[in-house]
Design a protein around this motif. Structure first.
Motif, PDB file in Angstrom:
ATOM      1  N   TYR A 191       0.836  -1.178  -0.091  1.00 42.24           N
ATOM      2  CA  TYR A 191       0.110  -0.144   0.142  1.00 42.24           C
ATOM      3  C   TYR A 191       0.794   1.144   0.093  1.00 42.24           C
ATOM      4  CZ  TYR A 191      -3.856  -3.340   1.215  1.00 42.24           C
ATOM      5  OH  TYR A 191      -4.564  -4.346   1.100  1.00 42.24           O
TER       6      TYR A 191
ATOM      7  N   ILE B   2       1.948   0.895  -5.425  1.00 43.13           N
ATOM      8  CA  ILE B   2       0.630   1.268  -5.975  1.00 43.13           C
ATOM      9  C   ILE B   2       0.981   1.893  -7.303  1.00 43.13           C
ATOM     10  CG2 ILE B   2      -1.419   3.013  -5.910  1.00 43.13           C
ATOM     11  CD1 ILE B   2      -0.920   2.779  -2.834  1.00 43.13           C
TER      12      ILE B   2
ATOM     13  N   ARG C  43       1.939  -1.017  -9.713  1.00 44.79           N
ATOM     14  CA  ARG C  43       1.159  -1.706 -10.101  1.00 44.79           C
ATOM     15  C   ARG C  43      -0.025  -1.019 -11.234  1.00 44.79           C
ATOM     16  NH1 ARG C  43       0.549  -2.810  -4.495  1.00 44.79           N
ATOM     17  NH2 ARG C  43      -1.435  -1.546  -4.429  1.00 44.79           N
TER      18      ARG C  43
ATOM     19  N   ALA D 110      -1.433   7.904  -7.590  1.00 47.27           N
ATOM     20  CA  ALA D 110      -0.735   6.879  -6.717  1.00 47.27           C
ATOM     21  C   ALA D 110      -0.540   7.609  -5.309  1.00 47.27           C
ATOM     22  CB  ALA D 110       0.387   6.594  -7.360  1.00 47.27           C
TER      23      ALA D 110
ATOM     24  N   THR E 253      -2.301   6.308  -1.962  1.00 45.07           N
ATOM     25  CA  THR E 253      -1.563   6.144  -0.690  1.00 45.07           C
ATOM     26  C   THR E 253      -2.107   6.636   0.500  1.00 45.07           C
ATOM     27  OG1 THR E 253       0.444   6.025  -2.019  1.00 45.07           O
ATOM     28  CG2 THR E 253       0.551   6.272   0.124  1.00 45.07           C
TER      29      THR E 253
ATOM     30  N   TYR F 256      -5.267   5.319   1.923  1.00 46.75           N
ATOM     31  CA  TYR F 256      -4.862   4.067   2.575  1.00 46.75           C
ATOM     32  C   TYR F 256      -4.502   4.298   3.972  1.00 46.75           C
ATOM     33  CZ  TYR F 256      -5.683   0.732  -1.513  1.00 46.75           C
ATOM     34  OH  TYR F 256      -6.084  -0.060  -2.334  1.00 46.75           O
TER      35      TYR F 256
END
Length: 361
Positions: free
Chosen positions: A7, A12, A15, A40, A44, A47
């Motif tokens: 995470y 991120i 991916r 991203a 982040t 999360y």
């Protein structure tokens, strides 16, 4: 919950880039890279926020109002700050007690107190207007907010019901886990322990079941601040838990058929003598106060463990170890407690307080 590497920003972003066909330029500075990088960053942060939110809704990690709400769901409520109830004495110029009006206000050391209940001629309960332990602190002359006829001297003395600060997060969390794991039910020991702990002015309690036969219970209490309770506090709790006039009838907090006696711990004075080896130019006078402070700290730690470890044992070895931590003390020998070199085992209803401390070289 979201604190693993998958995470983090780099993971991120990678991916996201992996989902873009390889025929597209994905190097740093490329159009697709620069388009995905801010997304991203935002993901982040999402999360991070989710992880923080998850912590706030778990009792073992929550703080503040979130912890209060979490424990309340299980019936464990944060103890709010309470107001100290003290004894006030009011005398005329001849030294005789005089009556003052309920609601009369006085002050001492920037704290205000209000007269709330008459005890006897010239003696009243006065309640701090400031919540918490601050109301327990001052002793001495009270000054009236308004003129009172014939009043020559007003004095603030005994702590009848100690004021308490609001329960801290750590204290609430610890109590929550204890109460959840104790499984109180129908007048068992855990039920009594939790019931009495929740009352104002209580620092600790020990329950003695079947004290004088079936249905009899004895609750021995220690007041807030790890000190013996006042007679007024004991009487107040007795009326709340099982009024004497209707003992066993279930008119208090105790179940029907249970006769409950509220009692309190009492002081046991520990007089200490010991011989010190001091370094350099250090004198006994220079270390006297520090030695007494570490002794007080040791005895306080014992009182704090009374609920779970009574009867308490005052041991010579740990006492000497604490004295050795005082700056200037090189060695400690010949320590005696109340004239004996042996440990002292107290009765269950006794707690230690420091008496005289005699140091020699």
């Amino acid at each position: 919950m979201f604190d693993t590497e998958e995470y983090e920003y780099e993971a991120i972003l990678q991916r996201m880039l992996d989902r873009v066909p390889d025929i597209v330029d994905k190097r740093p500075g490329s159009i697709i890279y620069d388009a995905l990088a801010p997304v991203a960053v935002e993901l982040t942060q999402v999360y991070i926020d989710l992880s923080a939110g998850d912590d706030l809704y778990n009792v073992d990690t929550a703080t503040g109002e979130y912890l209060t709400a979490g424990t309340a769901e299980w019936g464990v409520n944060r103890k709010r700050a309470t107001y100290a109830v003290r004894k006030g004495t009011f005398l005329d110029s001849n030294g005789a007690g005089i009556d003052v009006a309920i609601g009369s206000r006085f002050f001492i050391e920037d704290l205000n107190y209000v007269v709330t209940e008459r005890i006897s001629q010239g003696v009243y309960k006065v309640t701090s207007e400031t919540a918490g332990v601050l109301g327990n602190a001052p002793f001495g002359s009270l000054l009236p907010m308004e003129y009172i006829n014939d009043l020559a001297l007003a004095t603030l003395s005994d702590i009848l019901v100690p004021g308490e600060d609001e329960e801290t997060d750590d204290q609430l969390r610890e109590r929550f886990f204890v109460e959840i794991n104790e499984q109180p039910f129908g007048g068992n020991v855990a039920d009594y322990r939790q019931m009495i702990r929740a009352l104002d002015g209580i620092g600790a309690v020990r329950i003695t079941p079947v004290w004088q036969g079936g249905g009899s219970v004895k609750a021995t209490i220690m007041a807030t601040g790890n000190v013996p309770p006042s007679t007024a506090l004991i009487n107040q709790l007795q009326e709340l838990v099982d009024p004497v006039a209707s003992a066993g009838q279930g008119l208090g907090l105790a179940p029907i058929g249970h006769t409950v006696t509220i009692d309190g711990v009492t002081w046991f004075t520990i007089n200490i003598t010991t011989t010190l080896t001091l370094d350099g130019d250090t004198t006994i006078g220079q270390v006297q106060q520090d030695v007494e402070e570490v002794i007080n700290a040791y005895l306080l730690a014992l009182r704090q463990s009374w609920e779970s470890e009574a009867p308490l044992i005052i041991r010579v070895a740990p006492l000497e170890s604490r004295i050795l931590t005082v700056s200037g003390v090189v060695d400690v020998i010949g320590t005696q407690l109340n004239g004996s070199a042996t440990n002292i085992i107290l009765g269950v209803e006794l707690v230690p307080e420091k008496g005289t401390v005699i140091l020699s070289e």
